[in-house]
Scaffold this active site. Sequence first.
Site, PDB file in Angstrom:
ATOM      1  N   LYS A 173       0.845  -1.185   0.000  1.00 32.32           N
ATOM      2  CA  LYS A 173       0.000   0.000   0.000  1.00 32.32           C
ATOM      3  C   LYS A 173       0.889   1.246   0.000  1.00 32.32           C
ATOM      4  CE  LYS A 173      -1.482   2.880   2.850  1.00 32.32           C
ATOM      5  NZ  LYS A 173      -1.566   4.126   2.019  1.00 32.32           N
ATOM      6  N   GLU A 215       8.358   1.374  11.830  1.00 33.94           N
ATOM      7  CA  GLU A 215       9.565   2.188  11.701  1.00 33.94           C
ATOM      8  C   GLU A 215       9.085   3.626  11.584  1.00 33.94           C
ATOM      9  OE1 GLU A 215      12.112   4.675  10.434  1.00 33.94           O
ATOM     10  OE2 GLU A 215      11.688   3.693   8.522  1.00 33.94           O
ATOM     11  N   CYS A 247      14.157   9.672   7.547  1.00 28.54           N
ATOM     12  CA  CYS A 247      14.037   9.472   8.993  1.00 28.54           C
ATOM     13  C   CYS A 247      15.396   9.424   9.671  1.00 28.54           C
ATOM     14  CB  CYS A 247      13.234   8.201   9.287  1.00 28.54           C
ATOM     15  SG  CYS A 247      13.872   6.723   8.459  1.00 28.54           S
ATOM     16  N   GLU A 294      11.099  16.856  15.077  1.00 28.64           N
ATOM     17  CA  GLU A 294      11.746  16.408  13.845  1.00 28.64           C
ATOM     18  C   GLU A 294      11.263  17.290  12.699  1.00 28.64           C
ATOM     19  OE1 GLU A 294      12.296  12.385  11.132  1.00 28.64           O
ATOM     20  OE2 GLU A 294      10.437  12.663  12.254  1.00 28.64           O
TER      21      GLU A 294
END
Length: 485
Positions: free
Chosen positions: A180, A253, A287, A387
Amino acid sequence: MGSITDLPKIDFTSNFQNIIGNALSSTPETRQAVDPSTEELLYPVPVSKQPEVDKAVSAAKAAFPAWRELSFDERAQYILRYADAIEANLFGLQELLMKEAGKPVSNAAGELGFALAHLRETAKLRLEDEVIEDNEERKASVRYIPVGVGVGIVPWNYPVLLGVGKLGPAVLSGNTFIWKPSPYSPYTALKLGEIAAQIFPPGVVQVLSGDESLGPLFTTHPDVAKISFTGSTATGKKVMQACAGTLKRLTLELGGNDAAVVCEDVDVEKVVQKIGPMAFMHSGQICMDIKRLYIHEKIYDQFLAALVQVVKSFKVGGGGDPEAFLGPVQNSMQFAKVKDLYSEISKQNWQVAVGGEPVGSDKRKGFFLPPTIIDNPPDDSRIVVEEPFGPIMPVLKWRDEDDVVKRANNTNMGLGASVWSNDIARAEKLAKRLEAGSIWVNSHFELSPYVPFGGHKWSGVGMDWGIVGMKGWCNTQASWVRKTI
Protein backbone atom coordinates in the site's frame (compact mmCIF):
# COMPACT_ATOMS: atom_id res chain seq x y z
CA MET A 1 10.46 -19.14 -17.04
CA GLY A 2 11.25 -17.13 -20.17
CA SER A 3 13.92 -14.48 -20.39
CA ILE A 4 13.37 -11.00 -19.01
CA THR A 5 13.51 -9.58 -22.54
CA ASP A 6 10.42 -11.63 -23.41
CA LEU A 7 8.27 -9.77 -20.89
CA PRO A 8 5.73 -7.20 -22.12
CA LYS A 9 6.92 -3.60 -22.13
CA ILE A 10 5.66 -1.45 -19.24
CA ASP A 11 4.11 1.95 -20.02
CA PHE A 12 5.25 4.43 -17.38
CA THR A 13 3.12 7.34 -18.56
CA SER A 14 -0.42 5.92 -18.42
CA ASN A 15 -2.66 3.06 -17.26
CA PHE A 16 -1.94 3.19 -13.53
CA GLN A 17 -4.08 0.46 -11.99
CA ASN A 18 -4.16 -1.80 -8.96
CA ILE A 19 -2.59 -5.24 -9.26
CA ILE A 20 -4.91 -7.88 -7.76
CA GLY A 21 -4.27 -11.55 -8.49
CA ASN A 22 -1.76 -10.53 -11.19
CA ALA A 23 -4.47 -8.64 -13.09
CA LEU A 24 -4.78 -4.91 -13.69
CA SER A 25 -7.78 -3.65 -11.76
CA SER A 26 -9.47 -0.25 -11.90
CA THR A 27 -11.85 1.45 -9.47
CA PRO A 28 -14.89 3.68 -10.08
CA GLU A 29 -13.16 6.58 -8.36
CA THR A 30 -9.69 7.90 -9.16
CA ARG A 31 -7.42 10.59 -7.76
CA GLN A 32 -4.23 12.37 -8.81
CA ALA A 33 -1.08 13.13 -6.88
CA VAL A 34 1.03 16.23 -7.50
CA ASP A 35 4.52 16.71 -8.93
CA PRO A 36 6.23 18.59 -6.06
CA SER A 37 8.66 20.31 -8.45
CA THR A 38 5.91 21.92 -10.53
CA GLU A 39 2.72 21.56 -8.45
CA GLU A 40 1.11 20.04 -11.55
CA LEU A 41 -1.30 17.11 -11.31
CA LEU A 42 0.08 13.73 -12.30
CA TYR A 43 -1.77 10.68 -13.62
CA PRO A 44 -5.09 9.26 -12.31
CA VAL A 45 -4.72 6.31 -9.94
CA PRO A 46 -7.29 4.00 -8.30
CA VAL A 47 -9.00 4.82 -5.03
CA SER A 48 -9.38 1.40 -3.44
CA LYS A 49 -12.20 0.70 -1.01
CA GLN A 50 -13.38 -2.33 0.98
CA PRO A 51 -14.25 -4.48 -2.09
CA GLU A 52 -10.74 -4.11 -3.54
CA VAL A 53 -9.15 -4.82 -0.16
CA ASP A 54 -11.29 -7.93 0.36
CA LYS A 55 -10.47 -9.19 -3.14
CA ALA A 56 -6.73 -8.65 -2.70
CA VAL A 57 -6.61 -10.21 0.76
CA SER A 58 -8.59 -13.23 -0.50
CA ALA A 59 -6.15 -13.67 -3.38
CA ALA A 60 -3.17 -13.40 -1.03
CA LYS A 61 -4.73 -15.87 1.39
CA ALA A 62 -5.41 -18.35 -1.44
CA ALA A 63 -1.83 -18.06 -2.74
CA PHE A 64 -0.19 -18.50 0.67
CA PRO A 65 -0.31 -22.33 1.11
CA ALA A 66 1.47 -23.09 -2.16
CA TRP A 67 3.95 -20.21 -1.79
CA ARG A 68 5.06 -21.19 1.72
CA GLU A 69 5.69 -24.79 0.56
CA LEU A 70 8.35 -23.63 -1.88
CA SER A 71 11.94 -23.84 -0.65
CA PHE A 72 13.94 -20.73 0.18
CA ASP A 73 15.99 -21.32 -2.95
CA GLU A 74 12.86 -21.46 -5.11
CA ARG A 75 11.40 -18.29 -3.61
CA ALA A 76 14.78 -16.56 -3.98
CA GLN A 77 14.78 -17.28 -7.71
CA TYR A 78 11.51 -15.39 -8.08
CA ILE A 79 12.99 -12.43 -6.21
CA LEU A 80 16.13 -12.41 -8.35
CA ARG A 81 14.08 -12.56 -11.52
CA TYR A 82 11.96 -9.69 -10.20
CA ALA A 83 15.13 -7.62 -9.63
CA ASP A 84 16.23 -8.35 -13.20
CA ALA A 85 12.82 -7.25 -14.52
CA ILE A 86 13.02 -4.00 -12.52
CA GLU A 87 16.51 -3.35 -13.89
CA ALA A 88 15.19 -3.89 -17.44
CA ASN A 89 12.69 -1.07 -16.76
CA LEU A 90 15.06 1.18 -14.82
CA PHE A 91 14.87 4.22 -17.09
CA GLY A 92 11.08 4.45 -16.97
CA LEU A 93 11.00 3.90 -13.21
CA GLN A 94 13.62 6.59 -12.63
CA GLU A 95 11.74 9.14 -14.71
CA LEU A 96 8.55 8.34 -12.79
CA LEU A 97 10.27 8.49 -9.40
CA MET A 98 11.70 11.93 -10.19
CA LYS A 99 8.20 13.19 -10.99
CA GLU A 100 6.31 11.75 -8.02
CA ALA A 101 8.97 12.38 -5.38
CA GLY A 102 10.63 15.50 -6.81
CA LYS A 103 14.00 13.77 -6.68
CA PRO A 104 17.02 15.09 -8.56
CA VAL A 105 18.74 12.58 -10.84
CA SER A 106 21.39 11.48 -8.35
CA ASN A 107 18.88 10.82 -5.57
CA ALA A 108 16.46 8.90 -7.79
CA ALA A 109 19.25 6.80 -9.31
CA GLY A 110 20.65 6.11 -5.85
CA GLU A 111 17.32 4.93 -4.50
CA LEU A 112 16.71 2.57 -7.40
CA GLY A 113 20.26 1.22 -7.26
CA PHE A 114 19.96 0.46 -3.56
CA ALA A 115 16.53 -1.10 -4.10
CA LEU A 116 17.95 -3.51 -6.69
CA ALA A 117 20.88 -4.39 -4.43
CA HIS A 118 18.49 -4.88 -1.53
CA LEU A 119 16.41 -7.44 -3.43
CA ARG A 120 19.45 -9.32 -4.72
CA GLU A 121 21.24 -9.44 -1.38
CA THR A 122 18.07 -10.30 0.56
CA ALA A 123 17.60 -13.28 -1.76
CA LYS A 124 20.81 -14.75 -0.31
CA LEU A 125 19.43 -14.87 3.25
CA ARG A 126 18.06 -18.04 4.83
CA LEU A 127 16.17 -18.68 8.06
CA GLU A 128 17.53 -21.91 9.50
CA ASP A 129 16.11 -23.90 12.39
CA GLU A 130 18.06 -23.14 15.56
CA VAL A 131 18.95 -26.28 17.52
CA ILE A 132 18.83 -25.57 21.25
CA GLU A 133 19.36 -29.10 22.57
CA ASP A 134 20.20 -32.38 20.85
CA ASN A 135 21.06 -35.51 22.82
CA GLU A 136 20.21 -39.21 22.86
CA GLU A 137 16.76 -38.60 24.33
CA ARG A 138 15.43 -35.54 22.55
CA LYS A 139 15.98 -32.67 20.17
CA ALA A 140 14.66 -29.14 20.84
CA SER A 141 14.80 -26.46 18.19
CA VAL A 142 13.32 -23.12 17.23
CA ARG A 143 11.63 -22.69 13.85
CA TYR A 144 10.40 -19.57 12.05
CA ILE A 145 7.04 -20.00 10.31
CA PRO A 146 5.63 -17.45 7.83
CA VAL A 147 2.63 -15.63 9.25
CA GLY A 148 0.48 -15.53 6.08
CA VAL A 149 -0.87 -12.38 4.44
CA GLY A 150 1.35 -9.37 5.07
CA VAL A 151 0.78 -5.72 4.21
CA GLY A 152 3.49 -3.11 3.73
CA ILE A 153 2.33 0.48 4.31
CA VAL A 154 5.00 2.56 2.59
CA PRO A 155 5.73 6.30 2.98
CA TRP A 156 6.28 8.96 0.33
CA ASN A 157 9.93 9.86 0.92
CA TYR A 158 11.56 6.66 -0.40
CA PRO A 159 8.64 4.95 -2.13
CA VAL A 160 10.69 2.34 -4.01
CA LEU A 161 13.40 1.34 -1.53
CA LEU A 162 11.14 1.18 1.50
CA GLY A 163 8.60 -0.82 -0.50
CA VAL A 164 10.96 -3.49 -1.84
CA GLY A 165 12.68 -3.47 1.57
CA LYS A 166 9.45 -4.91 2.96
CA LEU A 167 8.50 -7.04 -0.06
CA GLY A 168 11.78 -8.98 -0.31
CA PRO A 169 12.01 -10.27 3.28
CA ALA A 170 8.26 -10.91 3.40
CA VAL A 171 8.00 -13.12 0.33
CA LEU A 172 11.38 -14.80 0.86
CA SER A 173 10.14 -15.86 4.32
CA GLY A 174 7.14 -17.52 2.68
CA ASN A 175 4.45 -14.85 3.11
CA THR A 176 2.24 -13.23 0.51
CA PHE A 177 2.49 -9.45 0.32
CA ILE A 178 0.22 -6.48 -0.41
CA TRP A 179 1.91 -3.12 -1.01
CA LYS A 180 0.00 0.00 0.00
CA PRO A 181 1.85 3.11 -1.21
CA SER A 182 1.37 6.61 0.15
CA PRO A 183 -1.37 8.65 -1.56
CA TYR A 184 1.37 11.20 -2.28
CA SER A 185 3.58 8.73 -4.20
CA PRO A 186 1.58 5.82 -5.66
CA TYR A 187 3.03 5.72 -9.16
CA THR A 188 6.25 3.73 -8.93
CA ALA A 189 4.58 1.21 -6.61
CA LEU A 190 1.78 0.51 -9.09
CA LYS A 191 4.27 -0.03 -11.91
CA LEU A 192 6.46 -2.22 -9.70
CA GLY A 193 3.31 -4.23 -9.01
CA GLU A 194 2.71 -4.50 -12.76
CA ILE A 195 6.23 -5.86 -13.17
CA ALA A 196 5.72 -8.26 -10.25
CA ALA A 197 2.58 -9.63 -11.91
CA GLN A 198 4.80 -10.90 -14.73
CA ILE A 199 7.09 -12.72 -12.32
CA PHE A 200 5.31 -14.07 -9.21
CA PRO A 201 2.37 -16.49 -9.01
CA PRO A 202 -1.05 -14.78 -8.71
CA GLY A 203 -1.73 -13.34 -5.25
CA VAL A 204 1.88 -13.43 -4.01
CA VAL A 205 2.62 -9.73 -4.67
CA GLN A 206 -0.19 -7.19 -5.11
CA VAL A 207 -0.41 -3.40 -5.01
CA LEU A 208 -3.40 -1.22 -4.07
CA SER A 209 -3.48 2.57 -4.16
CA GLY A 210 -6.00 4.76 -2.40
CA ASP A 211 -6.55 7.74 -0.17
CA GLU A 212 -6.07 8.11 3.60
CA SER A 213 -8.96 5.72 4.28
CA LEU A 214 -7.19 2.72 2.74
CA GLY A 215 -4.68 1.94 5.51
CA PRO A 216 -7.30 1.35 8.22
CA LEU A 217 -9.06 -1.18 5.96
CA PHE A 218 -5.92 -3.30 6.11
CA THR A 219 -5.06 -2.75 9.78
CA THR A 220 -8.52 -3.96 10.84
CA HIS A 221 -8.92 -6.76 8.27
CA PRO A 222 -9.27 -10.15 10.04
CA ASP A 223 -7.32 -12.07 7.37
CA VAL A 224 -4.25 -9.82 7.40
CA ALA A 225 -1.65 -11.39 9.70
CA LYS A 226 1.09 -8.74 9.66
CA ILE A 227 1.42 -5.01 9.10
CA SER A 228 4.79 -3.43 8.38
CA PHE A 229 4.41 0.35 8.59
CA THR A 230 6.90 3.11 7.93
CA GLY A 231 5.77 6.66 8.66
CA SER A 232 5.17 9.19 11.39
CA THR A 233 5.00 8.35 15.08
CA ALA A 234 1.49 9.79 15.34
CA THR A 235 0.17 7.52 12.58
CA GLY A 236 2.19 4.59 13.91
CA LYS A 237 0.34 4.80 17.20
CA LYS A 238 -2.97 4.63 15.32
CA VAL A 239 -1.74 1.61 13.35
CA MET A 240 -0.72 -0.15 16.55
CA GLN A 241 -4.07 0.57 18.14
CA ALA A 242 -5.96 -0.70 15.08
CA CYS A 243 -3.89 -3.89 14.90
CA ALA A 244 -4.68 -4.71 18.53
CA GLY A 245 -8.24 -5.68 17.66
CA THR A 246 -7.05 -8.74 15.73
CA LEU A 247 -3.69 -9.14 17.49
CA LYS A 248 -1.76 -8.64 14.28
CA ARG A 249 1.99 -8.96 14.18
CA LEU A 250 3.45 -5.58 13.35
CA THR A 251 6.65 -3.70 12.69
CA LEU A 252 6.71 0.07 13.04
CA GLU A 253 9.57 2.19 11.70
CA LEU A 254 8.64 5.69 12.79
CA GLY A 255 10.02 9.19 13.09
CA GLY A 256 13.49 10.12 14.26
CA ASN A 257 15.37 13.12 15.61
CA ASP A 258 18.88 11.79 15.09
CA ALA A 259 21.75 13.36 16.98
CA ALA A 260 25.33 13.51 15.74
CA VAL A 261 28.04 14.29 18.31
CA VAL A 262 31.30 15.68 16.90
CA CYS A 263 34.37 15.58 19.14
CA GLU A 264 37.13 18.18 19.19
CA ASP A 265 39.79 15.95 17.59
CA VAL A 266 38.22 15.52 14.15
CA ASP A 267 39.58 16.76 10.85
CA VAL A 268 37.03 19.53 10.36
CA GLU A 269 37.35 19.92 6.60
CA LYS A 270 37.00 16.19 6.03
CA VAL A 271 34.07 15.65 8.41
CA VAL A 272 31.93 18.55 7.18
CA GLN A 273 32.01 17.02 3.69
CA LYS A 274 30.37 13.92 5.13
CA ILE A 275 27.99 15.45 7.66
CA GLY A 276 26.58 18.10 5.32
CA PRO A 277 25.05 15.62 2.86
CA MET A 278 23.93 13.32 5.68
CA ALA A 279 21.95 16.16 7.23
CA PHE A 280 20.36 17.57 4.07
CA MET A 281 19.99 14.53 1.80
CA HIS A 282 16.56 14.52 0.11
CA SER A 283 15.99 17.94 1.67
CA GLY A 284 15.99 16.46 5.18
CA GLN A 285 13.11 14.10 4.34
CA ILE A 286 14.78 10.91 5.58
CA CYS A 287 14.04 9.47 8.99
CA MET A 288 17.75 8.78 9.54
CA ASP A 289 19.10 12.14 8.36
CA ILE A 290 21.09 14.01 11.00
CA LYS A 291 18.55 16.28 12.68
CA ARG A 292 20.55 17.65 15.65
CA LEU A 293 24.27 18.36 15.31
CA TYR A 294 26.31 18.74 18.52
CA ILE A 295 29.78 20.24 17.96
CA HIS A 296 32.45 20.48 20.67
CA GLU A 297 32.94 24.08 21.71
CA LYS A 298 36.68 24.02 20.91
CA ILE A 299 35.98 23.60 17.18
CA TYR A 300 32.43 24.99 17.03
CA ASP A 301 33.12 28.24 15.15
CA GLN A 302 35.52 26.61 12.69
CA PHE A 303 33.20 23.68 12.06
CA LEU A 304 30.10 25.83 11.60
CA ALA A 305 31.86 28.11 9.12
CA ALA A 306 33.07 25.14 7.09
CA LEU A 307 29.63 23.49 7.20
CA VAL A 308 27.99 26.68 5.93
CA GLN A 309 30.25 26.60 2.88
CA VAL A 310 29.29 23.00 2.19
CA VAL A 311 25.59 23.78 2.42
CA LYS A 312 25.98 26.83 0.18
CA SER A 313 27.39 24.50 -2.48
CA PHE A 314 24.19 22.42 -2.60
CA LYS A 315 22.22 23.24 -5.70
CA VAL A 316 18.44 23.21 -5.27
CA GLY A 317 16.49 21.96 -8.26
CA GLY A 318 13.44 20.08 -9.42
CA GLY A 319 12.94 16.42 -10.12
CA GLY A 320 15.23 15.30 -12.92
CA ASP A 321 17.75 18.14 -12.50
CA PRO A 322 21.13 16.46 -13.16
CA GLU A 323 23.08 19.05 -11.17
CA ALA A 324 20.80 19.46 -8.15
CA PHE A 325 21.48 17.88 -4.76
CA LEU A 326 18.35 19.15 -3.02
CA GLY A 327 14.86 18.84 -4.42
CA PRO A 328 11.52 20.14 -3.14
CA VAL A 329 9.59 19.05 -0.08
CA GLN A 330 7.52 16.15 -1.42
CA ASN A 331 3.96 17.33 -0.78
CA SER A 332 1.86 20.33 0.23
CA MET A 333 1.00 18.92 3.68
CA GLN A 334 4.66 18.55 4.66
CA PHE A 335 5.55 21.83 2.97
CA ALA A 336 3.08 23.67 5.21
CA LYS A 337 4.47 21.95 8.34
CA VAL A 338 8.07 22.81 7.52
CA LYS A 339 7.22 26.40 6.54
CA ASP A 340 5.58 26.80 9.92
CA LEU A 341 8.85 25.76 11.54
CA TYR A 342 10.75 28.26 9.36
CA SER A 343 8.38 30.98 10.60
CA GLU A 344 9.77 30.46 14.12
CA ILE A 345 13.10 31.95 13.01
CA SER A 346 11.90 35.54 13.30
CA LYS A 347 9.43 34.84 16.10
CA GLN A 348 12.09 33.28 18.34
CA ASN A 349 15.04 35.37 17.12
CA TRP A 350 17.04 32.29 16.17
CA GLN A 351 20.48 32.98 14.75
CA VAL A 352 20.68 31.85 11.11
CA ALA A 353 24.06 30.63 9.88
CA VAL A 354 22.84 30.03 6.31
CA GLY A 355 19.45 30.07 4.59
CA GLY A 356 16.51 31.49 6.48
CA GLU A 357 12.81 32.05 6.05
CA PRO A 358 11.51 31.78 2.45
CA VAL A 359 11.41 35.11 0.64
CA GLY A 360 7.92 36.16 -0.40
CA SER A 361 9.20 37.39 -3.76
CA ASP A 362 10.17 33.83 -4.82
CA LYS A 363 7.26 33.00 -7.12
CA ARG A 364 8.60 29.82 -8.73
CA LYS A 365 6.37 26.78 -8.69
CA GLY A 366 7.20 23.83 -6.47
CA PHE A 367 7.54 23.12 -2.76
CA PHE A 368 11.07 24.50 -2.41
CA LEU A 369 12.71 25.77 0.78
CA PRO A 370 16.25 27.10 1.31
CA PRO A 371 18.66 24.77 3.17
CA THR A 372 19.00 26.38 6.58
CA ILE A 373 21.22 26.02 9.66
CA ILE A 374 20.18 27.49 13.01
CA ASP A 375 23.16 28.52 15.15
CA ASN A 376 23.04 27.20 18.74
CA PRO A 377 19.33 27.62 19.58
CA PRO A 378 18.03 26.79 23.08
CA ASP A 379 17.62 23.08 23.81
CA ASP A 380 13.88 23.53 24.38
CA SER A 381 13.25 25.26 21.05
CA ARG A 382 11.02 23.62 18.43
CA ILE A 383 13.90 23.15 15.98
CA VAL A 384 15.66 20.95 18.57
CA VAL A 385 12.67 19.18 20.10
CA GLU A 386 10.73 18.40 16.91
CA GLU A 387 11.75 16.41 13.84
CA PRO A 388 11.69 18.98 11.01
CA PHE A 389 11.59 16.52 8.10
CA GLY A 390 12.71 19.37 5.90
CA PRO A 391 15.96 21.17 4.93
CA ILE A 392 16.54 22.91 8.27
CA MET A 393 18.78 21.82 11.15
CA PRO A 394 20.13 23.16 14.46
CA VAL A 395 23.84 23.11 15.31
CA LEU A 396 24.58 23.13 19.05
CA LYS A 397 27.64 23.48 21.30
CA TRP A 398 28.80 20.94 23.87
CA ARG A 399 31.65 20.74 26.38
CA ASP A 400 31.10 17.77 28.73
CA GLU A 401 30.55 14.19 27.53
CA ASP A 402 27.99 13.28 30.18
CA ASP A 403 26.04 16.42 29.40
CA VAL A 404 25.99 15.91 25.63
CA VAL A 405 24.86 12.29 26.04
CA LYS A 406 22.05 13.48 28.30
CA ARG A 407 21.01 16.14 25.77
CA ALA A 408 21.19 13.75 22.82
CA ASN A 409 19.01 11.24 24.68
CA ASN A 410 16.55 13.87 25.89
CA THR A 411 13.91 12.99 23.30
CA ASN A 412 11.08 10.53 22.83
CA MET A 413 12.71 9.51 19.57
CA GLY A 414 15.41 6.90 19.24
CA LEU A 415 16.03 5.95 15.61
CA GLY A 416 19.72 6.68 14.98
CA ALA A 417 22.69 8.53 16.46
CA SER A 418 26.37 8.94 15.68
CA VAL A 419 29.68 9.99 17.24
CA TRP A 420 32.59 11.42 15.25
CA SER A 421 36.15 11.24 16.58
CA ASN A 422 39.67 10.13 15.67
CA ASP A 423 39.75 8.29 19.00
CA ILE A 424 37.73 5.20 18.01
CA ALA A 425 37.64 3.70 21.51
CA ARG A 426 36.31 6.96 22.95
CA ALA A 427 33.76 7.34 20.16
CA GLU A 428 32.51 3.77 20.46
CA LYS A 429 32.14 4.13 24.22
CA LEU A 430 30.15 7.34 23.73
CA ALA A 431 27.99 5.87 20.95
CA LYS A 432 26.98 2.90 23.09
CA ARG A 433 25.45 5.33 25.59
CA LEU A 434 23.10 6.78 22.97
CA GLU A 435 19.51 5.52 23.00
CA ALA A 436 18.83 4.59 19.40
CA GLY A 437 18.11 1.60 17.19
CA SER A 438 21.22 2.28 15.07
CA ILE A 439 24.47 3.84 16.25
CA TRP A 440 27.41 4.79 14.06
CA VAL A 441 30.99 5.85 14.64
CA ASN A 442 32.38 8.24 12.01
CA SER A 443 29.39 7.75 9.72
CA HIS A 444 25.64 8.18 9.77
CA PHE A 445 22.74 6.72 7.82
CA GLU A 446 24.91 3.75 6.81
CA LEU A 447 22.66 0.83 5.83
CA SER A 448 22.93 -2.72 4.51
CA PRO A 449 20.35 -5.32 3.42
CA TYR A 450 22.00 -7.66 5.95
CA VAL A 451 21.75 -5.31 8.93
CA PRO A 452 18.40 -4.63 10.63
CA PHE A 453 17.21 -1.10 11.21
CA GLY A 454 14.45 0.25 13.40
CA GLY A 455 13.88 2.49 16.36
CA HIS A 456 13.80 2.58 20.14
CA LYS A 457 11.27 4.51 22.21
CA TRP A 458 8.75 6.35 20.00
CA SER A 459 10.76 5.62 16.85
CA GLY A 460 9.32 2.18 16.38
CA VAL A 461 8.63 -1.42 17.33
CA GLY A 462 10.65 -4.26 15.83
CA MET A 463 13.11 -4.01 12.96
CA ASP A 464 13.19 -4.32 9.18
CA TRP A 465 15.84 -5.96 6.95
CA GLY A 466 18.33 -8.75 7.43
CA ILE A 467 17.74 -11.97 9.34
CA VAL A 468 16.21 -10.01 12.23
CA GLY A 469 13.78 -8.37 9.82
CA MET A 470 12.87 -11.71 8.24
CA LYS A 471 12.07 -13.15 11.66
CA GLY A 472 9.59 -10.29 12.06
CA TRP A 473 7.64 -11.79 9.16
CA CYS A 474 7.40 -15.12 10.99
CA ASN A 475 5.87 -16.74 14.03
CA THR A 476 8.39 -18.41 16.30
CA GLN A 477 7.73 -22.10 16.88
CA ALA A 478 9.34 -24.35 19.49
CA SER A 479 9.82 -27.91 18.20
CA TRP A 480 10.35 -30.90 20.51
CA VAL A 481 11.25 -34.34 19.21
CA ARG A 482 11.49 -37.36 21.55
CA LYS A 483 13.76 -39.96 19.99
CA THR A 484 12.23 -42.88 21.85
CA ILE A 485 8.66 -43.58 22.97
